[in-house]
Design a protein around this motif. Structure first.
Motif, PDB file in Angstrom:
ATOM      1  N   GLN A   8       0.839  -1.191   0.000  1.00  0.00           N
ATOM      2  CA  GLN A   8       0.000   0.000   0.000  1.00  0.00           C
ATOM      3  C   GLN A   8       0.879   1.249   0.000  1.00  0.00           C
ATOM      4  O   GLN A   8       0.611   2.205  -0.712  1.00  0.00           O
ATOM      5  CB  GLN A   8      -0.924   0.008   1.215  1.00  0.00           C
ATOM      6  N   ASP A   9       1.947   1.217   0.771  1.00  0.00           N
ATOM      7  CA  ASP A   9       2.858   2.346   0.829  1.00  0.00           C
ATOM      8  C   ASP A   9       3.505   2.587  -0.530  1.00  0.00           C
ATOM      9  O   ASP A   9       3.619   3.723  -0.981  1.00  0.00           O
ATOM     10  CB  ASP A   9       3.933   2.114   1.899  1.00  0.00           C
ATOM     11  N   VAL A  10       3.925   1.520  -1.218  1.00  0.00           N
ATOM     12  CA  VAL A  10       4.524   1.661  -2.542  1.00  0.00           C
ATOM     13  C   VAL A  10       3.514   2.260  -3.508  1.00  0.00           C
ATOM     14  O   VAL A  10       3.830   3.180  -4.269  1.00  0.00           O
ATOM     15  CB  VAL A  10       5.036   0.303  -3.077  1.00  0.00           C
ATOM     16  N   THR A  11       2.288   1.755  -3.476  1.00  0.00           N
ATOM     17  CA  THR A  11       1.252   2.259  -4.379  1.00  0.00           C
ATOM     18  C   THR A  11       0.984   3.743  -4.141  1.00  0.00           C
ATOM     19  O   THR A  11       0.834   4.518  -5.083  1.00  0.00           O
ATOM     20  CB  THR A  11      -0.050   1.451  -4.206  1.00  0.00           C
ATOM     21  N   GLU A  12       0.947   4.138  -2.875  1.00  0.00           N
ATOM     22  CA  GLU A  12       0.611   5.517  -2.547  1.00  0.00           C
ATOM     23  C   GLU A  12       1.788   6.473  -2.655  1.00  0.00           C
ATOM     24  O   GLU A  12       1.599   7.662  -2.874  1.00  0.00           O
ATOM     25  CB  GLU A  12       0.037   5.584  -1.131  1.00  0.00           C
ATOM     26  N   HIS A  13       3.006   5.975  -2.502  1.00  0.00           N
ATOM     27  CA  HIS A  13       4.176   6.860  -2.440  1.00  0.00           C
ATOM     28  C   HIS A  13       5.271   6.458  -3.420  1.00  0.00           C
ATOM     29  O   HIS A  13       6.442   6.730  -3.187  1.00  0.00           O
ATOM     30  CB  HIS A  13       4.740   6.868  -1.018  1.00  0.00           C
ATOM     31  N   SER A  14       4.911   5.841  -4.507  1.00  0.00           N
ATOM     32  CA  SER A  14       5.891   5.363  -5.478  1.00  0.00           C
ATOM     33  C   SER A  14       6.681   6.518  -6.087  1.00  0.00           C
ATOM     34  O   SER A  14       6.140   7.587  -6.351  1.00  0.00           O
ATOM     35  CB  SER A  14       5.164   4.612  -6.595  1.00  0.00           C
ATOM     36  N   ASP A  15       7.966   6.262  -6.321  1.00  0.00           N
ATOM     37  CA  ASP A  15       8.776   7.242  -7.029  1.00  0.00           C
ATOM     38  C   ASP A  15       8.510   7.215  -8.523  1.00  0.00           C
ATOM     39  O   ASP A  15       8.901   8.117  -9.243  1.00  0.00           O
ATOM     40  CB  ASP A  15      10.268   6.958  -6.797  1.00  0.00           C
ATOM     41  N   ALA A  16       7.857   6.171  -9.000  1.00  0.00           N
ATOM     42  CA  ALA A  16       7.655   6.026 -10.437  1.00  0.00           C
ATOM     43  C   ALA A  16       6.493   6.871 -10.956  1.00  0.00           C
ATOM     44  O   ALA A  16       6.617   7.531 -11.962  1.00  0.00           O
ATOM     45  CB  ALA A  16       7.424   4.565 -10.791  1.00  0.00           C
ATOM     46  N   LEU A  17       5.369   6.838 -10.283  1.00  0.00           N
ATOM     47  CA  LEU A  17       4.179   7.533 -10.774  1.00  0.00           C
ATOM     48  C   LEU A  17       3.436   8.234  -9.649  1.00  0.00           C
ATOM     49  O   LEU A  17       3.347   7.711  -8.540  1.00  0.00           O
ATOM     50  CB  LEU A  17       3.206   6.539 -11.423  1.00  0.00           C
ATOM     51  N   LEU A  19      -0.111   8.835  -8.773  1.00  0.00           N
ATOM     52  CA  LEU A  19      -1.403   8.294  -9.185  1.00  0.00           C
ATOM     53  C   LEU A  19      -2.562   9.136  -8.687  1.00  0.00           C
ATOM     54  O   LEU A  19      -2.484   9.735  -7.615  1.00  0.00           O
ATOM     55  CB  LEU A  19      -1.554   6.870  -8.638  1.00  0.00           C
ATOM     56  N   GLU A  20      -3.644   9.146  -9.459  1.00  0.00           N
ATOM     57  CA  GLU A  20      -4.868   9.776  -8.990  1.00  0.00           C
ATOM     58  C   GLU A  20      -5.416   8.957  -7.826  1.00  0.00           C
ATOM     59  O   GLU A  20      -5.322   7.721  -7.824  1.00  0.00           O
ATOM     60  CB  GLU A  20      -5.915   9.829 -10.107  1.00  0.00           C
ATOM     61  N   ALA A  21      -5.989   9.633  -6.867  1.00  0.00           N
ATOM     62  CA  ALA A  21      -6.522   8.965  -5.682  1.00  0.00           C
ATOM     63  C   ALA A  21      -7.563   7.930  -6.071  1.00  0.00           C
ATOM     64  O   ALA A  21      -8.476   8.213  -6.848  1.00  0.00           O
ATOM     65  CB  ALA A  21      -7.130   9.991  -4.731  1.00  0.00           C
ATOM     66  N   GLY A  22      -7.403   6.715  -5.560  1.00  0.00           N
ATOM     67  CA  GLY A  22      -8.391   5.663  -5.749  1.00  0.00           C
ATOM     68  C   GLY A  22      -8.468   5.075  -7.142  1.00  0.00           C
ATOM     69  O   GLY A  22      -9.418   4.356  -7.450  1.00  0.00           O
ATOM     70  N   VAL A  23      -7.482   5.333  -7.990  1.00  0.00           N
ATOM     71  CA  VAL A  23      -7.554   4.910  -9.395  1.00  0.00           C
ATOM     72  C   VAL A  23      -7.828   3.411  -9.537  1.00  0.00           C
ATOM     73  O   VAL A  23      -8.563   3.000 -10.441  1.00  0.00           O
ATOM     74  CB  VAL A  23      -6.281   5.322 -10.172  1.00  0.00           C
ATOM     75  N   PHE A  24      -7.298   2.588  -8.650  1.00  0.00           N
ATOM     76  CA  PHE A  24      -7.479   1.146  -8.782  1.00  0.00           C
ATOM     77  C   PHE A  24      -8.828   0.661  -8.264  1.00  0.00           C
ATOM     78  O   PHE A  24      -9.155  -0.512  -8.399  1.00  0.00           O
ATOM     79  CB  PHE A  24      -6.344   0.401  -8.077  1.00  0.00           C
ATOM     80  N   THR A  25      -9.629   1.557  -7.724  1.00  0.00           N
ATOM     81  CA  THR A  25     -10.966   1.186  -7.254  1.00  0.00           C
ATOM     82  C   THR A  25     -12.051   1.587  -8.249  1.00  0.00           C
ATOM     83  O   THR A  25     -13.217   1.253  -8.056  1.00  0.00           O
ATOM     84  CB  THR A  25     -11.278   1.858  -5.898  1.00  0.00           C
ATOM     85  N   TRP A  26     -11.678   2.294  -9.301  1.00  0.00           N
ATOM     86  CA  TRP A  26     -12.646   2.736 -10.299  1.00  0.00           C
ATOM     87  C   TRP A  26     -13.223   1.537 -11.032  1.00  0.00           C
ATOM     88  O   TRP A  26     -12.602   0.487 -11.128  1.00  0.00           O
ATOM     89  CB  TRP A  26     -12.010   3.679 -11.295  1.00  0.00           C
ATOM     90  N   LYS A  34      -6.442   5.364 -18.910  1.00  0.00           N
ATOM     91  CA  LYS A  34      -6.166   6.747 -19.288  1.00  0.00           C
ATOM     92  C   LYS A  34      -5.433   7.481 -18.170  1.00  0.00           C
ATOM     93  O   LYS A  34      -4.477   8.220 -18.416  1.00  0.00           O
ATOM     94  CB  LYS A  34      -7.484   7.462 -19.616  1.00  0.00           C
ATOM     95  N   SER A  35      -5.867   7.255 -16.939  1.00  0.00           N
ATOM     96  CA  SER A  35      -5.219   7.891 -15.796  1.00  0.00           C
ATOM     97  C   SER A  35      -3.777   7.406 -15.621  1.00  0.00           C
ATOM     98  O   SER A  35      -2.865   8.206 -15.382  1.00  0.00           O
ATOM     99  CB  SER A  35      -6.025   7.611 -14.523  1.00  0.00           C
ATOM    100  N   LEU A  36      -3.565   6.089 -15.747  1.00  0.00           N
ATOM    101  CA  LEU A  36      -2.215   5.547 -15.623  1.00  0.00           C
ATOM    102  C   LEU A  36      -1.308   6.064 -16.735  1.00  0.00           C
ATOM    103  O   LEU A  36      -0.137   6.397 -16.499  1.00  0.00           O
ATOM    104  CB  LEU A  36      -2.246   4.018 -15.634  1.00  0.00           C
TER     105      LEU A  36
END
Length: 91
Positions: A8-17, A19-26, A34-36
């Motif tokens: 969860q920490d990597v997903t929320e604080h990744s150095d790579a991207l 991300l828009e909040a909650g993108v994986f729950t859409w 499109k967001s990614l």
């Protein structure tokens, strides 16, 4: 950070991207893709191509969510992979 929350920490604080909040729950695979794509193209921290960064983040999330991801959302995310391929012209 607790060991069971590292993904969860990597997903929320990744150095790579960023991300828009909650993108994986859409529920819309095309909107997720499109967001990614937008996040990958906006990032100057990508180690690979924009496509690789976007697909890697999506695959990472699917794999790390594992058994906790319900089948309906897993299918939305798998469909988002296909949409991402189309949006990057990699069908």
């Amino acid at each position: 950070m607790a060991n069971d929350k590292w993904s969860q920490d990597v997903t929320e604080h990744s150095d790579a991207l960023d991300l828009e909040a909650g993108v994986f729950t859409w529920n819309d695979p095309d909107a997720i893709a499109k967001s990614l794509k937008k996040s990958a193209e906006a990032s100057d921290r990508n180690k690979g191509s924009d496509y690789q960064s976007a697909m890697s983040m999506l695959t990472f999330y699917i794999n790390r969510a594992g058994k906790d991801l319900d089948e309906e959302q897993r299918q939305v995310l798998e469909d988002a992979k296909q949409s991402l391929r189309r949006q990057f012209g990699r069908e």
